[in-house]
Design a protein around this motif. Structure first.
Motif, mmCIF file in Angstrom:
data_model
loop_
_atom_site.group_PDB
_atom_site.id
_atom_site.type_symbol
_atom_site.label_atom_id
_atom_site.label_comp_id
_atom_site.label_asym_id
_atom_site.label_seq_id
_atom_site.Cartn_x
_atom_site.Cartn_y
_atom_site.Cartn_z
ATOM 1 N N TYR A 160 2.478 1.562 -3.386
ATOM 2 C CA TYR A 160 1.470 1.937 -4.384
ATOM 3 C C TYR A 160 1.356 3.458 -4.463
ATOM 4 O O TYR A 160 1.386 4.045 -5.563
ATOM 5 N N GLU A 161 1.229 4.095 -3.317
ATOM 6 C CA GLU A 161 1.114 5.549 -3.280
ATOM 7 C C GLU A 161 2.387 6.215 -3.803
ATOM 8 O O GLU A 161 2.324 7.198 -4.559
ATOM 9 N N GLN A 162 3.547 5.679 -3.418
ATOM 10 C CA GLN A 162 4.810 6.267 -3.865
ATOM 11 C C GLN A 162 4.991 6.123 -5.370
ATOM 12 O O GLN A 162 5.479 7.043 -6.044
ATOM 13 N N SER A 221 0.822 -1.205 0.000
ATOM 14 C CA SER A 221 0.000 0.000 0.000
ATOM 15 C C SER A 221 0.860 1.262 0.000
ATOM 16 O O SER A 221 0.566 2.236 -0.701
ATOM 17 N N VAL A 222 1.927 1.243 0.806
ATOM 18 C CA VAL A 222 2.836 2.393 0.858
ATOM 19 C C VAL A 222 3.503 2.591 -0.503
ATOM 20 O O VAL A 222 3.564 3.713 -1.037
ATOM 21 N N HIS A 268 -8.205 -4.268 -4.181
ATOM 22 C CA HIS A 268 -9.253 -3.293 -3.870
ATOM 23 C C HIS A 268 -10.572 -3.699 -4.533
ATOM 24 O O HIS A 268 -11.644 -3.588 -3.917
ATOM 25 N N LEU A 323 1.277 -2.199 -8.475
ATOM 26 C CA LEU A 323 0.067 -1.505 -8.907
ATOM 27 C C LEU A 323 -1.038 -2.493 -9.261
ATOM 28 O O LEU A 323 -2.194 -2.315 -8.857
ATOM 29 N N CYS A 383 2.586 5.834 -7.658
ATOM 30 C CA CYS A 383 1.643 6.721 -8.331
ATOM 31 C C CYS A 383 2.124 8.173 -8.294
ATOM 32 O O CYS A 383 1.934 8.925 -9.259
ATOM 33 N N GLU A 384 2.752 8.565 -7.188
ATOM 34 C CA GLU A 384 3.247 9.942 -7.053
ATOM 35 C C GLU A 384 4.461 10.199 -7.944
ATOM 36 O O GLU A 384 4.618 11.296 -8.499
#
Length: 210
Positions: free
Chosen positions: A71-73, A68-69, A158, A151, A75-76
């Motif tokens: 994934y956000e990184q 999850s961590v 989800h 990803l 995408c950013e």
């Protein structure tokens, strides 16, 4: 600080051909070929050479929290990324291998940029007009493929949480559609749902008994 030992796509390309690629290097991976229910997902991602993704690895080696961590990184930091799903009905129509290839093809097409090189996890690439190479266990070798694996996995998980809410009793939130004992017990008790892949033998056989 966690050390990232994966090669960048550019490093891998240079090791193969002795020069850096011109243009965008894309990593592609899929998730969800084995489950009895839910979609198969695929992700395509272009990472900047100087991206900072400590602990990035094959998504199967990571905890849910770490995925999850990352994934956000991802995408950013990604220059571009795309996540695509092929649903159970289409899997049943064209088979899971072709559905996986289709998902990867659609993911690359959705990037919005022309790739110069694509690295695909596994032993085959979709049929497309791009320079590409299949890399066996690529999600444990190349950053861009590992990022795509994260990803695809997180996005599919989800979706399975959403299916768990709309199809209670099957335990999708727990097993994500994979053929676990809990899943088989639910199938025997409830029969297949519209989220199940009817072309898969265990589901097809149970369906005939309902």
């Amino acid at each position: 600080m966690e050390k990232n030992c994966l090669l960048t796509g550019e490093e891998f390309f240079k090791a193969r051909w002795g020069k850096l690629p011109q243009g965008y290097v894309v990593g592609v991976d899929e998730a969800g070929r084995g489950p009895l229910a839910g979609p198969v997902s695929a992700a395509a991602v272009i990472l900047p050479v100087a991206c900072q993704l400590p602990g990035l690895d094959d998504s199967k080696r990571l905890t849910e929290k770490k995925r999850s961590v990352l994934y956000e990184q991802i995408c950013e930091q990604a220059i571009s990324f795309s996540i695509v799903f092929v649903q159970a009905a289409e899997i049943d129509r064209i088979n899971i291998l072709q559905a996986s290839m289709l998902a990867m093809h659609r993911a690359v097409e959705s990037l919005g940029v022309e790739p110069s090189m694509i690295f695909v996890d596994g032993n085959r690439c979709p049929v497309w007009p791009y320079n590409s190479e299949a890399v066996v266990k690529g999600d444990s070798k190349l950053q861009c493929i590992a990022a795509a694996s994260v990803l695809a996995k997180v996005a599919r998980d989800h979706v399975m949480l959403e299916l768990d809410a709309s199809h209670p009793g099957y335990g999708f939130a727990r097993h994500k559609g994979y053929p676990t004992r809990q899943h088989f017990e639910a199938l025997h008790r409830l029969g297949p749902s519209e989220a199940h892949r009817m072309s898969f033998a265990p589901v097809r056989e149970l369906s005939s008994q309902v």
